[in-house]
Design a protein around this motif. Structure first.
Motif, PDB file in Angstrom:
ATOM      1  N   LEU A  21       7.830  -2.170   8.592  1.00  0.00           N
ATOM      2  CA  LEU A  21       7.288  -2.145   7.233  1.00  0.00           C
ATOM      3  C   LEU A  21       6.980  -0.701   6.850  1.00  0.00           C
ATOM      4  O   LEU A  21       6.210  -0.011   7.529  1.00  0.00           O
ATOM      5  CB  LEU A  21       6.015  -2.994   7.155  1.00  0.00           C
ATOM      6  CG  LEU A  21       5.334  -3.086   5.777  1.00  0.00           C
ATOM      7  CD1 LEU A  21       6.261  -3.748   4.762  1.00  0.00           C
ATOM      8  CD2 LEU A  21       4.019  -3.859   5.889  1.00  0.00           C
TER       9      LEU A  21
ATOM     10  N   ARG B 208      11.387  -3.587   5.454  1.00  0.00           N
ATOM     11  CA  ARG B 208      10.873  -3.825   4.109  1.00  0.00           C
ATOM     12  C   ARG B 208      10.115  -2.599   3.632  1.00  0.00           C
ATOM     13  O   ARG B 208       9.495  -1.892   4.436  1.00  0.00           O
ATOM     14  CB  ARG B 208       9.921  -5.037   4.073  1.00  0.00           C
ATOM     15  CG  ARG B 208      10.607  -6.389   4.152  1.00  0.00           C
ATOM     16  CD  ARG B 208       9.608  -7.494   3.888  1.00  0.00           C
ATOM     17  NE  ARG B 208      10.182  -8.813   4.155  1.00  0.00           N
ATOM     18  CZ  ARG B 208       9.514  -9.951   4.066  1.00  0.00           C
ATOM     19  NH1 ARG B 208       8.225  -9.934   3.710  1.00  0.00           N
ATOM     20  NH2 ARG B 208      10.092 -11.098   4.334  1.00  0.00           N
TER      21      ARG B 208
ATOM     22  N   LEU C 151       7.041  -1.580   1.046  1.00  0.00           N
ATOM     23  CA  LEU C 151       5.926  -2.081   0.239  1.00  0.00           C
ATOM     24  C   LEU C 151       5.349  -0.899  -0.539  1.00  0.00           C
ATOM     25  O   LEU C 151       4.740  -0.002   0.042  1.00  0.00           O
ATOM     26  CB  LEU C 151       4.855  -2.706   1.136  1.00  0.00           C
ATOM     27  CG  LEU C 151       3.585  -3.187   0.422  1.00  0.00           C
ATOM     28  CD1 LEU C 151       3.906  -4.279  -0.595  1.00  0.00           C
ATOM     29  CD2 LEU C 151       2.562  -3.693   1.446  1.00  0.00           C
TER      30      LEU C 151
ATOM     31  N   GLU D  72       1.085  -9.165   3.109  1.00  0.00           N
ATOM     32  CA  GLU D  72       2.425  -8.771   3.548  1.00  0.00           C
ATOM     33  C   GLU D  72       2.486  -8.609   5.065  1.00  0.00           C
ATOM     34  O   GLU D  72       3.448  -9.028   5.705  1.00  0.00           O
ATOM     35  CB  GLU D  72       2.832  -7.468   2.863  1.00  0.00           C
ATOM     36  CG  GLU D  72       4.230  -6.986   3.193  1.00  0.00           C
ATOM     37  CD  GLU D  72       5.330  -7.846   2.604  1.00  0.00           C
ATOM     38  OE1 GLU D  72       6.504  -7.657   2.982  1.00  0.00           O
ATOM     39  OE2 GLU D  72       5.024  -8.732   1.771  1.00  0.00           O
TER      40      GLU D  72
ATOM     41  N   PHE E 248       5.036 -10.889   7.123  1.00  0.00           N
ATOM     42  CA  PHE E 248       6.210 -10.201   7.664  1.00  0.00           C
ATOM     43  C   PHE E 248       6.104  -9.954   9.170  1.00  0.00           C
ATOM     44  O   PHE E 248       7.104  -9.899   9.875  1.00  0.00           O
ATOM     45  CB  PHE E 248       6.405  -8.882   6.908  1.00  0.00           C
ATOM     46  CG  PHE E 248       7.673  -8.159   7.245  1.00  0.00           C
ATOM     47  CD1 PHE E 248       8.912  -8.789   7.207  1.00  0.00           C
ATOM     48  CD2 PHE E 248       7.646  -6.808   7.583  1.00  0.00           C
ATOM     49  CE1 PHE E 248      10.079  -8.108   7.506  1.00  0.00           C
ATOM     50  CE2 PHE E 248       8.800  -6.106   7.888  1.00  0.00           C
ATOM     51  CZ  PHE E 248      10.025  -6.769   7.843  1.00  0.00           C
TER      52      PHE E 248
END
Length: 502
Positions: free
Chosen positions: A4, A64, A66, A81, A85
């Protein structure tokens, strides 16, 4: 394996309302490097850790991005999140003014999963790696400089944990990663430093930024940064060979590296095909550093009859009338110039290596080429007098650029100004949240905020309410009428004028 990547929330407390959100292209580059490690390692051209090679062969990386800039309650979004995730690795980026958010992001993530490894990179982290790590107890690793290969190697170390290694063994693997500051496996208060990371050799081989990881429709930059939407940032070079005292080069350093014009055009073509993007803003410190590159790039755009619009930064000493006319033909509609001051003495003091006459020529020739110009000015350099600041406003009005923006001088970490302030003990504080360009002075040898805040407000009123300036707009619209120009005029009025009034 899940990674992330997080952009910190905005800090908004400006004298002017600079409404606009830029894409975190650095995170998009990191994401593409993680998902296409073979291409990245080909670009790098140096030896890498075996762990990163094993990761490439054994497990794809799910990345991902963010971007917390959009949310009124970013902490709730972040917590949700991380819970959904379940990343094994988190990478955070931040400018100096947003740095206070980094440890809170790390803390929220650790509350959800104490085993997640958290890295922090970008301009602030690269400028003050040891200080950042000591100030941020929930961050595990600071990434210094270019982050693509470093993050890939860190991901390989984290993957080794998933293969059965302990947390301490992972930290031992980290000792082999170049370009990081990290906590000792036995004593987390002890900070370890690895050797510096070599720069990537071939920028043409770096995979294009993973814009598909971003919600492109949500990004609307400041009006001077686009002509039409959708629009995106793009980078044709890394580094800057100049050494202005107020500028930080903590990430890319002074070594100037360029992509080929063909490779940049290929990325523009890709953006058009995948996302319908035909408008670009170059994030380079100065696209015009190499006149040969500019000429070749513009010739490509002209010969292939592209329909792209673009804007860029330039030094006032780099442009020529012939170059500007060619750039205009190739779709460039706007150039941003760091004029900085109305004093040749201060230009020498800050090691700008330009003159006031260079600025006069650049704005004049840009106007004659039919392009917009934006002139940036900085007031309240260390030791600068009030008269000197007022002369800067006077000089700005003389230049009569399409737009002008004025900022307070701040000693950004990584700059010579900051190093001098630390050496001379002239820093008032290091509360990074208040290092924005419109915040009160942070140096003891600067004029007071009461004096300079009024000067900053007056600068905008004086500049944008002049008959000469308004007539320039009327003439331009009459000669080159377009809906886009009308929209830009009203965007400018909304941006610069309402927040001026007290």
């Amino acid at each position: 394996m899940r990674v992330l990547l997080i952009q910190t929330p905005q800090v908004t407390r400006d004298v002017i309302s600079l409404k606009g959100i830029e894409m975190p292209m650095n995170l998009a580059y990191l994401a593409s490097g993680l998902e296409h490690p073979g291409d990245l390692l080909s670009a790098y051209g140096h030896d890498v850790l075996p762990e990163s090679l094993e990761l490439r062969e054994k497990e794809p990386i799910n990345v991902r991005i963010l971007d917390l800039q959009f949310y009124q309650d970013p902490w709730r979004i972040l917590s949700s999140e991380v819970r959904r995730f379940k990343p094994s690795l988190i990478g955070i980026t931040s400018f100096t003014i947003q740095a206070k958010h980094v440890d809170r992001i790390a803390q929220v993530a650790k509350e959800r999963d104490d085993d997640v490894l958290i890295t922090f990179g970008g301009p602030h982290a690269s400028a003050l790696p040891g200080k950042s790590l000591s100030e941020m107890p929930h961050v595990d690793v600071i990434v210094v400089g270019e982050g693509e290969v470093t993050l890939l190697e860190i991901a390989g170390c984290v993957f080794s944990k998933n293969e059965g290694n302990s947390t301490n063994e992972v930290r031992h693997h980290l000792s082999k990663v170049k370009g990081i500051y990290y906590r000792d496996a036995g004593d987390k208060k002890e900070i370890k430093v690895s050797p510096p990371r070599p720069l990537i050799k071939n920028l043409d081989l770096i995979p294009f930024p993973a814009r598909d990881k971003l919600h492109l429709e949500m990004y609307k930059p400041l009006f001077v940064n686009y002509w039409r939407l959708p629009s995106t940032g793009i980078l044709s070079s890394r580094g800057c060979p100049y050494n202005c005292s107020y500028c930080s080069k903590a990430v890319f350093k002074r070594k100037f590296r360029m992509r080929s014009p063909e490779n940049v055009l290929e990325e523009m073509r890709s953006c058009e095909k995948k996302y319908g993007i035909k408008d670009f803003r170059f994030y380079d410190d100065a696209v015009t550093i190499s006149r040969h590159w500019v000429k070749k790039f513009c010739k490509l755009l002209i010969d292939q009859d592209t329909d792209y619009t673009w804007n860029a930064f330039s030094r006032v000493s780099d442009v020529t009338p012939a170059m500007l006319k060619m750039m205009k033909r190739a779709g460039c509609y706007h150039l941003k110039f760091g004029v900085e001051t109305g004093s040749n003495h201060i230009l020498k003091q800050i090691n700008k290596t330009t003159t006031l006459q260079d600025a006069r020529n650049a704005i004049k020739h840009t106007d004659e080429a039919g392009m917009e110009s934006l002139a940036y000015f900085i007031i309240n350099f260390p030791g600068e007098s009030i008269d000197s600041m007022l002369n800067t406003i006077k000089f700005a009005k003389e230049l009569n650029a399409t737009y002008a923006m004025f900022f307070h001088c701040k000693p950004l970490p990584g700059s010579k100004l900051y190093a001098d302030a630390v050496r001379d003990d002239t820093l008032i504080h290091t509360d990074w949240e208040y290092y924005g360009e419109e915040d009160p002075p942070v140096l003891r040898n600067q004029a007071s905020y009461r004096e300079t805040r009024n000067i900053l407000r007056d600068a905008y009123n004086q500049y944008y309410l002049r008959p000469r300036y308004l007539m320039k707009w009327v003439k331009d619209i009459a000669l080159n009428f377009s809906i886009e120009k009308i929209k830009r005029l009203f965007d400018g009025i909304k941006t610069f004028m309402p927040s001026r009034r007290q």
